[in-house]
Structure formats: C-alpha cells, structure tokens
Write a protein that holds these residues in place. Structure first.
Motif, PDB file in Angstrom:
ATOM      1  N   MET A   3       0.850  -1.192   0.000  1.00  0.00           N
ATOM      2  CA  MET A   3       0.000   0.000   0.000  1.00  0.00           C
ATOM      3  C   MET A   3       0.888   1.245   0.000  1.00  0.00           C
ATOM      4  SD  MET A   3      -2.694   1.320   2.940  1.00  0.00           S
ATOM      5  CE  MET A   3      -3.718  -0.148   2.844  1.00  0.00           C
ATOM      6  N   GLU A   4       0.581   2.172  -0.858  1.00  0.00           N
ATOM      7  CA  GLU A   4       1.283   3.443  -0.875  1.00  0.00           C
ATOM      8  C   GLU A   4       0.827   4.271   0.330  1.00  0.00           C
ATOM      9  OE1 GLU A   4       3.576   6.268  -1.178  1.00  0.00           O
ATOM     10  OE2 GLU A   4       3.755   4.864  -2.868  1.00  0.00           O
ATOM     11  N   LEU A   5       1.780   4.742   1.127  1.00  0.00           N
ATOM     12  CA  LEU A   5       1.452   5.478   2.342  1.00  0.00           C
ATOM     13  C   LEU A   5       1.722   6.978   2.223  1.00  0.00           C
ATOM     14  CD1 LEU A   5       2.867   2.999   5.015  1.00  0.00           C
ATOM     15  CD2 LEU A   5       0.478   3.297   4.303  1.00  0.00           C
ATOM     16  N   GLN A   6       2.453   7.366   1.215  1.00  0.00           N
ATOM     17  CA  GLN A   6       2.762   8.774   1.024  1.00  0.00           C
ATOM     18  C   GLN A   6       1.540   9.521   0.498  1.00  0.00           C
ATOM     19  OE1 GLN A   6       5.788  10.316   1.478  1.00  0.00           O
ATOM     20  NE2 GLN A   6       7.057   8.523   1.918  1.00  0.00           N
ATOM     21  N   ASN A   7       1.308  10.696   1.063  1.00  0.00           N
ATOM     22  CA  ASN A   7       0.344  11.649   0.506  1.00  0.00           C
ATOM     23  C   ASN A   7      -1.076  11.101   0.418  1.00  0.00           C
ATOM     24  OD1 ASN A   7       2.458  13.590   0.011  1.00  0.00           O
ATOM     25  ND2 ASN A   7       3.053  12.333  -1.745  1.00  0.00           N
ATOM     26  N   ARG A   8      -1.457  10.273   1.379  1.00  0.00           N
ATOM     27  CA  ARG A   8      -2.834   9.767   1.389  1.00  0.00           C
ATOM     28  C   ARG A   8      -3.772  10.843   1.932  1.00  0.00           C
ATOM     29  NH1 ARG A   8      -2.951   4.117  -0.014  1.00  0.00           N
ATOM     30  NH2 ARG A   8      -5.171   4.553  -0.213  1.00  0.00           N
ATOM     31  N   THR A   9      -5.027  10.744   1.538  1.00  0.00           N
ATOM     32  CA  THR A   9      -6.089  11.530   2.168  1.00  0.00           C
ATOM     33  C   THR A   9      -6.891  10.548   2.995  1.00  0.00           C
ATOM     34  OG1 THR A   9      -6.156  13.080   0.317  1.00  0.00           O
ATOM     35  CG2 THR A   9      -8.047  13.057   1.804  1.00  0.00           C
ATOM     36  N   ALA A  10      -6.750  10.649   4.306  1.00  0.00           N
ATOM     37  CA  ALA A  10      -7.218   9.583   5.196  1.00  0.00           C
ATOM     38  C   ALA A  10      -8.180  10.104   6.242  1.00  0.00           C
ATOM     39  CB  ALA A  10      -6.018   8.927   5.887  1.00  0.00           C
ATOM     40  N   LEU A  11      -9.110   9.255   6.588  1.00  0.00           N
ATOM     41  CA  LEU A  11      -9.985   9.454   7.746  1.00  0.00           C
ATOM     42  C   LEU A  11      -9.714   8.318   8.713  1.00  0.00           C
ATOM     43  CD1 LEU A  11     -12.409  10.636   9.363  1.00  0.00           C
ATOM     44  CD2 LEU A  11     -13.877   9.117   7.991  1.00  0.00           C
ATOM     45  N   ILE A  12      -9.398   8.661   9.968  1.00  0.00           N
ATOM     46  CA  ILE A  12      -9.199   7.657  11.006  1.00  0.00           C
ATOM     47  C   ILE A  12     -10.278   7.863  12.056  1.00  0.00           C
ATOM     48  CG2 ILE A  12      -7.627   6.685  12.708  1.00  0.00           C
ATOM     49  CD1 ILE A  12      -5.315   7.605  11.009  1.00  0.00           C
ATOM     50  N   VAL A  13     -11.255   6.991  12.056  1.00  0.00           N
ATOM     51  CA  VAL A  13     -12.358   7.070  13.013  1.00  0.00           C
ATOM     52  C   VAL A  13     -11.909   6.391  14.304  1.00  0.00           C
ATOM     53  CG1 VAL A  13     -14.757   6.488  13.463  1.00  0.00           C
ATOM     54  CG2 VAL A  13     -14.037   7.070  11.140  1.00  0.00           C
ATOM     55  N   GLY A  14     -11.931   7.149  15.399  1.00  0.00           N
ATOM     56  CA  GLY A  14     -11.336   6.682  16.636  1.00  0.00           C
ATOM     57  C   GLY A  14      -9.886   7.115  16.717  1.00  0.00           C
ATOM     58  N   GLY A  15      -9.585   8.247  16.081  1.00  0.00           N
ATOM     59  CA  GLY A  15      -8.201   8.690  15.971  1.00  0.00           C
ATOM     60  C   GLY A  15      -7.821   9.829  16.890  1.00  0.00           C
ATOM     61  N   THR A  16      -8.631  10.107  17.908  1.00  0.00           N
ATOM     62  CA  THR A  16      -8.313  11.234  18.786  1.00  0.00           C
ATOM     63  C   THR A  16      -7.367  10.848  19.914  1.00  0.00           C
ATOM     64  OG1 THR A  16     -10.297  10.844  20.137  1.00  0.00           O
ATOM     65  CG2 THR A  16     -10.497  12.401  18.289  1.00  0.00           C
ATOM     66  N   SER A  17      -7.012   9.568  20.019  1.00  0.00           N
ATOM     67  CA  SER A  17      -6.069   9.123  21.052  1.00  0.00           C
ATOM     68  C   SER A  17      -5.516   7.761  20.650  1.00  0.00           C
ATOM     69  CB  SER A  17      -6.755   9.036  22.426  1.00  0.00           C
ATOM     70  OG  SER A  17      -7.794   8.063  22.403  1.00  0.00           O
ATOM     71  N   GLY A  18      -4.536   7.288  21.415  1.00  0.00           N
ATOM     72  CA  GLY A  18      -4.045   5.925  21.290  1.00  0.00           C
ATOM     73  C   GLY A  18      -3.461   5.578  19.943  1.00  0.00           C
ATOM     74  N   ILE A  19      -3.693   4.329  19.513  1.00  0.00           N
ATOM     75  CA  ILE A  19      -3.147   3.845  18.251  1.00  0.00           C
ATOM     76  C   ILE A  19      -3.629   4.701  17.085  1.00  0.00           C
ATOM     77  CG2 ILE A  19      -3.146   1.915  16.628  1.00  0.00           C
ATOM     78  CD1 ILE A  19      -3.396   0.031  19.042  1.00  0.00           C
ATOM     79  N   GLY A  20      -4.897   5.069  17.101  1.00  0.00           N
ATOM     80  CA  GLY A  20      -5.440   5.854  16.002  1.00  0.00           C
ATOM     81  C   GLY A  20      -4.741   7.183  15.831  1.00  0.00           C
ATOM     82  N   LEU A  21      -4.496   7.876  16.933  1.00  0.00           N
ATOM     83  CA  LEU A  21      -3.799   9.158  16.858  1.00  0.00           C
ATOM     84  C   LEU A  21      -2.351   8.958  16.422  1.00  0.00           C
ATOM     85  CD1 LEU A  21      -3.644  12.176  17.198  1.00  0.00           C
ATOM     86  CD2 LEU A  21      -3.345  11.836  19.667  1.00  0.00           C
ATOM     87  N   GLY A  22      -1.719   7.914  16.939  1.00  0.00           N
ATOM     88  CA  GLY A  22      -0.350   7.634  16.504  1.00  0.00           C
ATOM     89  C   GLY A  22      -0.269   7.396  15.012  1.00  0.00           C
ATOM     90  N   LEU A  23      -1.214   6.639  14.472  1.00  0.00           N
ATOM     91  CA  LEU A  23      -1.237   6.376  13.032  1.00  0.00           C
ATOM     92  C   LEU A  23      -1.521   7.656  12.252  1.00  0.00           C
ATOM     93  CD1 LEU A  23      -1.119   4.299  10.747  1.00  0.00           C
ATOM     94  CD2 LEU A  23      -3.553   3.843  11.142  1.00  0.00           C
TER      95      LEU A  23
END
Length: 251
Positions: free
Chosen positions: A1-21
C-alpha cells in the motif's frame, strides 16, 4: 500500500493507536482527518495539522453526517480506518453484564460496519482506495475477562474477510489490522507485555508498505495470538489467560 500523501480518515483517531497512526500518515505528507466524540481534544489536534470531525459510531445519523462533512471537504478521500473500540470487563455469572456486552458489540462490531458502509460507495466509485478495519489479537485468543470484546473483535475479523471477498475487483483494498496489547489508554500500567506505541507503529507501517498489502497486518507481538490454535498452544494459553478471572468478586 502506498502510504505517502494519502487523504485519510481515522475514526477513533483522537487518542491511542489511532492518533499515533494519524500523526505518522501526516508526517508522510498526508491529509489526515481524525474522528471521535472527544470535541475537547479537537483544537489541540487541529494545531498539529490534523483535521477533525465529530462522530459517534453507535449512532447511524452521526456516522452519515460525518461522512457528508468529510467528503464535502475532502472528495479525494482514499483511505478509511475504522478504529473506534471499547474494552470492558464482564462477569458472565451476573446478568447485569449484558449492558457491557451490548456496548462492546454496538461500538466494536456494528460501529465498524456503520463506518465501512458509509464510505464503501465513495471508494468503489473512485475505483481505488483502502478500508482498514481493526480487530485484536484477542479475536483469535480470547481473554475470558473480556468476553464480549473478544466476540466483537472476532466478528470484525469475519466481517472483514467477507468484505474483502465482496469488494474484490473494485480496486478497493480491504486490510485488517490486528493489534496485540499496546501501551496506550493505561495498558502500560496493567500489562507489562504491552508493546511501546512507537515500536508497534514502526512495524505496522512497514507491513502496510509491502506490495501486495497483506490482508492481515500482524506485528511480531501478535503472532502468538493469531496462530495459537494452529500451533497447538490454544488451550494452554486460554487457561493461562483465565487466571485473570480471579479479579472478579467472589472468585
């Protein structure tokens, strides 16, 4: 998977693993929106260069509203991570545990389904992109003190397998992230084996960057869980993990 320059939504991303990602993807040049219920965190996250959207995965209308907001601002969205989850202990001898069971399944399993349902048509229409679900090592090696958490995450695994099969040929990748215990949300205080977050994320991004992308992202620390049954260790390991039941009243 290409990880550069993605437009991403991380639901549950305000803390923990999600925020780190989210921070890692941002640092790779991505436009990253984090979703969650903790509006008190939004201003700090926005100061870090992250977008924010309020979303409650237990509420279908909230998920739909969040989808519409995100796609209006980021029609090029090409990566959705369904990360929201709760981890609750239960005493199955007491019928009052049902509230915890219901909350676990509503958030962890049905929440994942709501989020993937909301964005699947968009990604199919693009003919490209990726959906990432998040199960757990506990999906494969239950922790009896958290029965419904295990059941809900096993459900996420099975659902992800079916989703991948149904989206084959659409151009949309379906990937399952399978974390072990990671040192976030107090895990480091109760589990000496919890992995440091940065080391975990290093492994995750390395695995995600492989071509082809693995169907399951399995860091070294979760291999024992994932393959316990295959390796003939399942019964012994469940018995070991059942020792935690001594924490319950009357044990």
């Amino acid at each position: 998977m290409e990880l550069q320059n993605r437009t991403a939504l991380i639901v549950g991303g305000t803390s923990g693993i999600g925020l780190g990602l989210a921070r890692r993807l941002r640092d790779l040049g991505g436009t990253v929106v984090v979703g969650g219920r903790r509006r008190d965190r939004f201003s700090d996250l926005e100061a870090e260069g992250l977008g924010t959207v309020e979303i409650d995965v237990t509420d279908g209308a909230s998920v739909t509203d969040a989808r519409d907001d995100v796609l209006a601002q980021h029609p090029q969205l090409d990566l959705v991570v369904a990360m929201s989850g709760v981890m609750l202990t239960e005493d199955l001898r007491d019928p009052a545990h049902f509230d915890a069971a219901q909350r676990s399944i509503e958030t962890n399993l049905l929440g994942t389904i709501r989020v993937t349902d909301a964005f699947t048509p968009h990604l199919i229409a693009r003919g490209a992109g990726a959906l990432v679900t998040v199960s757990s090592g506990i999906a494969f090696l239950p922790f009896p003190l958290m029965a419904s958490y295990a059941a809900s995450k096993a459900g996420v695994h099975a659902y992800t397998e079916a989703l991948r099969a149904q989206l084959a040929g659409t151009g949309v990748e379906v990937v399952e992230l399978v974390p072990p215990a990671v040192a976030t949300a107090g895990q480091e205080k109760v589990n000496p084996h919890a992995l440091p977050l940065d080391g975990f994320l290093d492994e995750v991004l390395s695995l995600l960057a492989q071509e082809p992308t693995p169907n399951e992202v399995l860091v070294q620390g979760v291999q024992m869980h994932r393959w316990a049954e295959r390796d003939g260790r399942y019964a012994d390991l469940v018995a070991q993990r059942s020792q935690a039941l001594q924490q319950l009243p009357g044990r």
